[in-house]
Design a protein around this motif. Structure first.
Motif, PDB file in Angstrom:
ATOM      1  N   GLN A  96       0.833  -1.199   0.000  1.00 21.93           N
ATOM      2  CA  GLN A  96       0.000   0.000   0.000  1.00 21.93           C
ATOM      3  C   GLN A  96       0.869   1.251   0.000  1.00 21.93           C
ATOM      4  O   GLN A  96       1.943   1.263   0.585  1.00 21.93           O
ATOM      5  CB  GLN A  96      -0.906   0.033   1.233  1.00 21.93           C
ATOM      6  CG  GLN A  96      -2.012  -0.975   1.200  1.00 21.93           C
ATOM      7  CD  GLN A  96      -2.899  -0.873   2.438  1.00 21.93           C
ATOM      8  OE1 GLN A  96      -2.526  -0.304   3.442  1.00 21.93           O
ATOM      9  NE2 GLN A  96      -4.092  -1.450   2.338  1.00 21.93           N
ATOM     10  N   SER A  97       0.364   2.281  -0.605  1.00 26.96           N
ATOM     11  CA  SER A  97       1.069   3.562  -0.521  1.00 26.96           C
ATOM     12  C   SER A  97       0.849   4.142   0.877  1.00 26.96           C
ATOM     13  O   SER A  97      -0.155   3.830   1.535  1.00 26.96           O
ATOM     14  CB  SER A  97       0.525   4.534  -1.577  1.00 26.96           C
ATOM     15  OG  SER A  97      -0.796   4.930  -1.231  1.00 26.96           O
ATOM     16  N   TRP A  98       1.780   4.962   1.308  1.00 27.72           N
ATOM     17  CA  TRP A  98       1.600   5.597   2.608  1.00 27.72           C
ATOM     18  C   TRP A  98       0.377   6.512   2.590  1.00 27.72           C
ATOM     19  O   TRP A  98      -0.336   6.622   3.580  1.00 27.72           O
ATOM     20  CB  TRP A  98       2.839   6.367   3.053  1.00 27.72           C
ATOM     21  CG  TRP A  98       2.556   7.025   4.373  1.00 27.72           C
ATOM     22  CD1 TRP A  98       2.450   8.351   4.622  1.00 27.72           C
ATOM     23  CD2 TRP A  98       2.262   6.356   5.601  1.00 27.72           C
ATOM     24  NE1 TRP A  98       2.110   8.555   5.948  1.00 27.72           N
ATOM     25  CE2 TRP A  98       1.993   7.343   6.575  1.00 27.72           C
ATOM     26  CE3 TRP A  98       2.189   5.022   5.988  1.00 27.72           C
ATOM     27  CZ2 TRP A  98       1.666   7.050   7.886  1.00 27.72           C
ATOM     28  CZ3 TRP A  98       1.870   4.715   7.308  1.00 27.72           C
ATOM     29  CH2 TRP A  98       1.610   5.724   8.234  1.00 27.72           C
ATOM     30  N   ASP A  99       0.111   7.163   1.469  1.00 32.59           N
ATOM     31  CA  ASP A  99      -1.074   8.027   1.366  1.00 32.59           C
ATOM     32  C   ASP A  99      -2.345   7.252   1.679  1.00 32.59           C
ATOM     33  O   ASP A  99      -3.247   7.767   2.342  1.00 32.59           O
ATOM     34  CB  ASP A  99      -1.180   8.647  -0.026  1.00 32.59           C
ATOM     35  CG  ASP A  99      -0.130   9.724  -0.269  1.00 32.59           C
ATOM     36  OD1 ASP A  99       0.477  10.210   0.714  1.00 32.59           O
ATOM     37  OD2 ASP A  99       0.091  10.076  -1.440  1.00 32.59           O
ATOM     38  N   CYS A 100      -2.424   6.019   1.202  1.00 31.38           N
ATOM     39  CA  CYS A 100      -3.599   5.183   1.454  1.00 31.38           C
ATOM     40  C   CYS A 100      -3.707   4.862   2.949  1.00 31.38           C
ATOM     41  O   CYS A 100      -4.778   5.023   3.552  1.00 31.38           O
ATOM     42  CB  CYS A 100      -3.497   3.902   0.632  1.00 31.38           C
ATOM     43  SG  CYS A 100      -4.860   2.758   0.899  1.00 31.38           S
ATOM     44  N   ALA A 101      -2.626   4.415   3.552  1.00 32.16           N
ATOM     45  CA  ALA A 101      -2.640   4.090   4.983  1.00 32.16           C
ATOM     46  C   ALA A 101      -2.960   5.326   5.819  1.00 32.16           C
ATOM     47  O   ALA A 101      -3.742   5.263   6.778  1.00 32.16           O
ATOM     48  CB  ALA A 101      -1.292   3.499   5.397  1.00 32.16           C
ATOM     49  N   GLU A 102      -2.382   6.453   5.446  1.00 31.97           N
ATOM     50  CA  GLU A 102      -2.621   7.693   6.181  1.00 31.97           C
ATOM     51  C   GLU A 102      -4.085   8.119   6.089  1.00 31.97           C
ATOM     52  O   GLU A 102      -4.674   8.582   7.069  1.00 31.97           O
ATOM     53  CB  GLU A 102      -1.705   8.791   5.653  1.00 31.97           C
ATOM     54  CG  GLU A 102      -1.757  10.058   6.470  1.00 31.97           C
ATOM     55  CD  GLU A 102      -0.723  11.078   6.006  1.00 31.97           C
ATOM     56  OE1 GLU A 102      -0.146  11.741   6.885  1.00 31.97           O
ATOM     57  OE2 GLU A 102      -0.506  11.209   4.785  1.00 31.97           O
ATOM     58  N   GLN A 103      -4.705   7.955   4.925  1.00 35.10           N
ATOM     59  CA  GLN A 103      -6.120   8.295   4.751  1.00 35.10           C
ATOM     60  C   GLN A 103      -7.000   7.443   5.665  1.00 35.10           C
ATOM     61  O   GLN A 103      -7.950   7.935   6.264  1.00 35.10           O
ATOM     62  CB  GLN A 103      -6.531   8.111   3.284  1.00 35.10           C
ATOM     63  CG  GLN A 103      -7.968   8.475   3.002  1.00 35.10           C
ATOM     64  CD  GLN A 103      -8.223   9.980   3.097  1.00 35.10           C
ATOM     65  OE1 GLN A 103      -7.328  10.794   3.008  1.00 35.10           O
ATOM     66  NE2 GLN A 103      -9.474  10.342   3.303  1.00 35.10           N
TER      67      GLN A 103
END
Length: 189
Positions: A96-103
């Motif tokens: 997963q991209s960090w952007d996805c996890a952060e969201q």
């Protein structure tokens, strides 16, 4: 709290669980301030629910969205908050991209904490009030492929428990509800 005197802010109102909650709450006499990011879906739901519903379009992962919703909640004179907004992302953390996890973390944990903190003065000023945090069984029983989601929901459980203890001697009740899988788009592959 009796639902016929409840003035509730419901986040994530346009999702499957949010819409079902809104219909049930209105059926039992509650007045609702519906919040979500999709204006068209919010207005459609408001039309279906009639005079018992008001809407506020807001993205709770953004400061402006929290501020707008806080102002709308104060004007609506809420005596209850249902933190229902949520997103999920299935996949191995390494993929997963960090952007996805952060969201996922922002929407499921940080936004409910931030909104609750902003609304505490309003809620504590009421003769009777509640905060209901919609968690997940994955917050207690983490599942592979849902690392960020399970972490956020575990955090929401801890937040709920801590806040309940902080407010134990007040008229503000904090509840944490952790449903198992629900047949909604959130759980669709």
């Amino acid at each position: 709290m009796q639902l016929n005197t409840a003035r509730l802010l419901l986040t994530g109102a346009t999702g499957g669980l949010g819409q079902a909650l809104a219909r049930q709450l209105v059926q039992h006499g509650a007045q609702l301030l519906l919040a979500g990011r999709d204006a068209a879906k919010l207005h459609t739901l408001q039309t279906q629910l009639g005079a018992a519903a008001t809407v506020c379009v807001a993205d709770l992962t953004q400061t402006d969205g929290v501020n707008a919703l806080t102002q709308a909640a104060q004007a609506f004179q809420i005596n209850g908050l249902i933190n229902n907004a949520g997103v999920s992302a299935f996949g191995l953390l390494q993929d997963q991209s960090w952007d996805c996890a952060e969201q996922v973390l922002q929407t499921n944990l940080l936004a409910p904490m931030r909104l609750t903190q902003a609304l505490l003065p309003q809620l504590l000023a009421q003769p009777q009030a509640c905060v209901v945090n919609i968690g997940s069984t994955f917050g207690s029983l983490p599942f592979a492929g849902f690392t960020a989601y399970s972490s956020a929901k575990a955090g929401l459980r801890g937040f709920s428990q801590s806040l309940r203890r902080e407010l134990a001697n007040t008229q503000l009740h904090v509840l944490h509800v952790a449903p198992r899988a629900i047949d909604t788009a959130l759980n669709s592959p």
